[in-house]
Design an enzyme around this catalytic site. Structure first.
Site, PDB file in Angstrom:
ATOM      1  N   TYR A   1       0.910  -1.124   0.044  1.00  0.00           N
ATOM      2  CA  TYR A   1       0.035  -0.012   0.035  1.00  0.00           C
ATOM      3  C   TYR A   1       0.844   1.292   0.124  1.00  0.00           C
ATOM      4  O   TYR A   1       2.012   1.347   0.668  1.00  0.00           O
ATOM      5  CB  TYR A   1      -0.876   0.061   1.201  1.00  0.00           C
TER       6      TYR A   1
ATOM      7  N   GLU B   1      -3.786   7.524  -4.225  1.00  0.00           N
ATOM      8  CA  GLU B   1      -3.510   6.385  -3.561  1.00  0.00           C
ATOM      9  C   GLU B   1      -3.214   4.898  -4.481  1.00  0.00           C
ATOM     10  O   GLU B   1      -3.829   5.005  -5.567  1.00  0.00           O
ATOM     11  CB  GLU B   1      -4.726   6.010  -2.777  1.00  0.00           C
TER      12      GLU B   1
END
Ligand code: GDP
Ligand code: MN
Length: 388
Positions: free
Chosen positions: A109, A197
């Site tokens: 992530y 993101e």
């Protein structure tokens, strides 16, 4: 403003962030050719909606044959897909992204956002990618690493290395991660993003890094400076009432309650919602009709509120500064007559000519109450909405 994954990936490409090979399809006609041209022996078909959580909701599907690419595309196009990030109705799938598949070694992530507590741009990273970062933050916060950027010094090499080591990357991957991070910072600043993101950022079987997913939010207040970004807007992914309100210079946000609110000024609108909740009620919307509240705007705002069938009562809270309260009262009366509203309405007017305005409302013979203060107005509207 949000954009689609395929649009975000195009921006990634321009900023040197590696992405899988892929192509957008708006119908199933050409998908066989698209898949063949991409090569490989399996493909992933991804529903393009302005929300994450597609994987678990059936919006990301693997196709092992060309025939499957066609059938999966056909199944996805035209549906409304609900995920844990959408409301129950979901969002329409008008296009799908078809990509080559890659053997996934690890899912990481990586995101870049503005950390309000430090007032700096910050990278957030975790070796446990592919899942909800909120859940990771709640259950195992030690798995989340962050670095924040000094506004003058910017991103430093040691910060990139720090994240790379924390993500257990090695060799050439460390340099690739640094390039990805630099690309994200440039993109963020160039286009006035508020969040970028990548979840997941994958390590492939052969050790390469790829942004398998891409999400970018932009600062609405900076859109006028970025026509290229503003052009990426997809109204089908946005609340229709929010779009309509924008067109007459107001800000509307759908909420889940049954008390419609019409207020001028964002701060006053927030305070109005607070007091409704304090009195035990639930607002159906946030609506800032904005400055220069004229009768025409009031009528449009009424229609917007009434288009929500959950609304059982309407609270109007307007401060007459530039526009006098009696003018606003006349506008309200005209709009109530025009739209033939039969829901209870409570109006709180304050400011210039407030008493004149209240008298006009009280003597109108219509189903509406002029309240003297906000406290009583909120109490009354909660009572009226509950009685419907
Ligand atoms: P989201 O659920 O909306 O965030 O959609 P993602 O693009 O993140 O996809 C969800 C999950 O699908 C990813 O975490 C991967 O595990 C899986 N996935 C997506 N693309 C591929 C792919 O090309 N190959 C494989 N094997 N899995 C994929
Ligand atoms: Mn994702």
């Amino acid at each position: 403003m949000n954009i689609h994954e395929y649009q975000a990936k195009q921006l990634f490409l321009n900023y040197g962030i590696p992405i899988p090979d892929g192509k957008l399809a708006v119908n199933a006609e050409n998908v066989t050719h698209i898949a063949q041209a991409l090569g490989g022996d399996s493909w992933v078909v991804k529903a393009q909606i302005h929300a994450g959580g597609r994987g678990k909701a059936g919006g990301v599907k693997l196709a092992k044959t060309l025939a499957e690419v066609v059938s999966v595309t056909n199944d996805m196009l035209g549906i409304t897909l609900a995920t844990h990030q959408t409301d129950a109705a979901g969002l329409p799938v008008n296009s799908v992204l078809i990509e080559q598949t890659y053997p996934i070694e690890r899912e990481l992530y990586l995101s870049l956002l503005i950390d309000r507590s430090t007032q700096r741009m910050s990278f957030i990273a975790s070796a446990t990618g592919g899942m909800d970062i909120e859940a990771v933050a709640e259950h195992s916060p030690e798995k989340i690493i962050s670095v924040s950027l000094h506004p003058a010094a910017g991103l430093q090499d040691y910060q990139c290395r720090k994240l790379a080591y924390a993500l257990a990357l090695s060799g050439g991957q460390i340099k690739t991660l640094a390039n990805i991070m630099r690309g994200m910072v440039r993109l963020f600043l160039d286009k006035d993003a508020s969040q970028i993101e990548i979840n997941p950022l994958i390590v492939t079987g052969s050790g390469e890094l790829l942004a398998l997913d891409a999400k970018i939010n932009f600062d609405d207040n900076a859109l006028s400076a970025h026509p290229d970004i503003a052009a990426l807007k997809d109204p089908t992914q946005e609340d229709d009432r929010e779009n309509q309100a924008q067109q007459f210079g107001s800000v509307y946000i759908t909420l889940e309650g049954n008390i419609g609110c019409m207020v001028n000024g964002a701060g006053l609108a927030m305070a109005t919602m607070d007091i409704i909740k304090l009195k035990g009620g639930q607002p159906a919307n946030f609506l800032d009709v904005g400055g220069g509240t004229d009768p025409e705007k009031v009528a449009k705002a009424f229609k917007l509120i009434l288009s929500d069938s959950h609304v059982k009562a309407i609270l109007i809270n307007i401060f007459g500064g530039i526009v006098k309260c009696d003018t606003i009262a006349e506008g309200i009366l005209a709009a109530v007559k025009e739209t033939a509203i039969n829901l209870p309405i409570v109006v709180r007017l304050e400011g210039t000519n407030a008493q004149l305005g209240r008298d006009l409302l009280n003597n109108s013979g219509l189903n509406l109450t002029a309240a003297n203060d906000l406290d009583h107005a909120a109490e009354q509207i909660v009572m009226l909405a509950g009685a419907q």
